[in-house]
Design an enzyme around this catalytic site. Structure first.
Site, mmCIF file in Angstrom:
data_model
loop_
_atom_site.group_PDB
_atom_site.id
_atom_site.type_symbol
_atom_site.label_atom_id
_atom_site.label_comp_id
_atom_site.label_asym_id
_atom_site.label_seq_id
_atom_site.Cartn_x
_atom_site.Cartn_y
_atom_site.Cartn_z
ATOM 1 N N SER A 1 4.699 -5.511 -6.838
ATOM 2 C CA SER A 1 5.717 -5.590 -5.589
ATOM 3 C C SER A 1 4.983 -6.500 -4.560
ATOM 4 O O SER A 1 4.552 -7.684 -4.792
ATOM 5 C CB SER A 1 5.916 -4.079 -5.153
ATOM 6 O OG SER A 1 7.056 -4.201 -4.166
ATOM 7 N N GLU B 1 15.960 -3.449 -10.293
ATOM 8 C CA GLU B 1 14.889 -3.171 -9.274
ATOM 9 C C GLU B 1 15.357 -2.405 -8.109
ATOM 10 O O GLU B 1 14.962 -1.379 -7.692
ATOM 11 C CB GLU B 1 14.477 -4.564 -8.795
ATOM 12 C CG GLU B 1 13.552 -5.335 -9.848
ATOM 13 C CD GLU B 1 12.267 -5.123 -10.129
ATOM 14 O OE1 GLU B 1 11.773 -4.194 -9.003
ATOM 15 O OE2 GLU B 1 11.524 -5.973 -10.628
ATOM 16 N N HIS C 1 12.589 -0.473 -9.506
ATOM 17 C CA HIS C 1 11.337 -0.616 -9.094
ATOM 18 C C HIS C 1 10.240 0.350 -9.264
ATOM 19 O O HIS C 1 10.714 1.332 -9.099
ATOM 20 C CB HIS C 1 11.692 -1.189 -7.644
ATOM 21 C CG HIS C 1 10.500 -1.774 -6.765
ATOM 22 N ND1 HIS C 1 10.182 -3.090 -7.091
ATOM 23 C CD2 HIS C 1 9.766 -1.446 -5.708
ATOM 24 C CE1 HIS C 1 9.285 -3.644 -6.529
ATOM 25 N NE2 HIS C 1 9.006 -2.514 -5.541
#
Length: 511
Positions: free
Chosen positions: A191, A318, A414
């Site tokens: 990320s 995600e 995610h």
């Protein structure tokens, strides 16, 4: 207990646990407060005697309280520390020197997180033959907030990135004492941590500190200096202080954390506040034209990262996580979807294309698919494309493991890929991410992902062929994984959806 010699003095780690020694909370720079606040990190002064390093160091200023991880306490200042996991020899000391090193840079929207999170425990990867380092760096305003110049006395932007460079410098100078090879270092992150790695790939001040990079779910693009200045003014106003270097330095870290949270909440509550209503992240790397001349994808396209091997991964769903935890605005109408697309400058052809690929899906799912690819999937894929086309050795993969049927209890969302790659599926704090207790198939997938990381860090080869300038194989991480070209018709894993984004460009964000 094992004792190791560093350039600043001796450190004592824990007793070996299942063949691994953990040395936690090693300072790599001076505390970044007082006269050093908003400055570049300074080398750590030596200490006398043996420093006990059996517990994680304090985390940087933030308001987050993450499961299983320490939280910030106002007054904590010695926040620039790192942690090392190294294979033990005969259960007592690090084994033969020269093991590949993996340095992990955590994510968290440049605002929260630490190297002490339980899903980042490096023991499993150390048992796979790596020396693993996790680190803390300055977050939020302390690490990425714009500080106006004060005559000739100015504070650099991207202080969080400079902290990471200081930690990598420490690794180069000290990791041999822990059995690691300072010439075989992989910088890895997820990320915002992945984008930080991409920035480090193109920064002159990080040149030569690592030879390989792993970027999971890189998020882009970077900020312009104008946007950083605009956000600083909003934070200063919320904190009730003038927008000057002196006034900001006089404000406590707690004051700036609270003011930052208030600015974020203001964006969340205002549906007509543009991009930041949908994505209320107010800190990030700044393309200042000096330390970071431009967004890393454009610099990598121009060949600014020669000689660095790159492994890229992103999840296929995600943004379903951000929706599940309430971190993004809900979209329930076509009008909201169109306003979202307009706020990000997404062409109508892209939005229409997603509707065409998901004809039966509710508008909220179309939004999540579009948003996830905008922020993570397409940006990460472009990072891989750019490096391959510039001649860099590049590997691309996608995490597609779900749990459940048509309405999964855990999507391929995610952050879910990281405990698989670290080999930490049995950690209680990640049960929500993976949808409950891990299955035998999950453990098998984790073994394969950890082996890919270990192989890449050791030799530059994760187990499949690299991309060519014109494309190449993509590893799909599933409970039965394959290496294949993207499958047509599956929006999150297809060449069709990538073609929709051709008319969209990533440029540093402006106010």
């Amino acid at each position: 207990m094992s004792v190791f010699e560093t350039t600043c003095g001796q450190v004592r780690g824990s007793d070996p646990d299942r063949g691994v020694v953990a040395v936690l909370g090693i300072p790599y720079a001076e505390p970044p407060f007082g006269a050093d606040r908003f400055r570049a990190p300074r080398p750590r002064k030596p200490w006398e005697g043996i420093r006990d390093c059996a517990a994680f160091g304090p985390v940087p200023p933030q308001s987050a309280q993450l499961p299983g991880a320490p939280s910030w306490s106002p007054g904590d200042e010695d926040v620039l520390s790192l942690n090392v996991w190294t294979p033990a020899a005969d259960g007592a000391a690090p084994g033969g020197a020269g093991r590949p090193v993996l340095v992990w840079i955590h994510g968290g929207a440049y605002t929260f997180g630490s190297g002490a999170q339980p899903d980042f425990d490096g023991a499993a990867l150390a048992r796979a033959g790596l020396v693993v380092v996790t680190l803390n760096y300055r977050l939020g305003f302390e690490g990425f907030g714009h500080v106006p110049a004060n005559g000739a006395d100015s504070c650099p932007p991207n202080r969080g990135l400079l902290d990471q460079i200081a930690a990598l410098t420490w690794v180069r100078e000290n990791i041999a004492a822990f059995g690691g090879d300072p010439g075989n270092v992989t910088a890895a992150g997820q990320s915002s941590g992945a984008t930080a790695v991409a920035c480090l790939m193109v920064m002159d001040s990080a040149r030569g500190l690592f030879r390989r990079a792993i970027a999971h779910s890189a998020v882009g693009p970077c900020y312009s200096p104008e946007l950083a200045g605009h956000l600083m003014e909003k934070v200063a106003a919320e904190a009730g202080v003038p927008a000057t270097a002196a006034a900001l330095a006089a404000a406590s870290p707690e004051t700036l954390v609270k003011a930052s949270d208030a600015v974020v909440d203001g964006y969340r509550q205002d549906p007509y506040s543009g991009r930041h209503h949908w994505d209320p992240v107010i800190y990030g790397p700044v393309a200042d034209g000096v330390q970071l001349p431009a967004d890393p994808v454009s610099l990598i396209t121009a060949g600014a990262a020669p000689g660095i091997d790159l492994l890229v991964c992103h999840a296929t769903q995600e943004y379903w996580l951000l929706d599940a935890v309430g971190s993004c605005a809900k979209v329930t109408t076509e009008e909201q979807l169109n306003r979202f697309a307009a706020d990000f400058g997404i062409p109508d052809s892209v939005t229409r294309g997603y509707r065409g690929l998901m004809p039966e899906a509710p508008v909220g799912d179309v939004h999540l698919a579009l948003y996830g690819d905008l922020m993570f999937g397409e940006y990460s894929s472009r990072l891989a494309d750019a490096h391959a086309r510039a001649g860099g050795r590049t590997f691309l993969s996608r995490f597609a493991r779900q749990r459940g049927g048509p309405q999964p209890v855990a999507y391929a969302w995610h952050c879910a890929d990281i405990p698989f790659a670290f080999g930490n599926l049995d950690e209680e704090s990640i049960r929500f991410l993976i949808g409950g207790a891990p299955t035998a198939a999950d453990h098998h997938l984790s073994d394969r992902m950890a082996a890919a990381w270990a192989g890449f860090a050791a030799t530059g080869g994760p187990g499949w062929e690299p991309l060519a300038a014109t494309g190449g194989p993509v590893r799909a991480w599933e409970t039965t994984d394959t290496t294949r070209a993207p499958a047509p018709g599956h929006w999150s894993d297809s060449g069709t959806v990538r073609a929709l984004w051709r008319s969209f460009g990533y440029r540093p964000l402006r106010p």
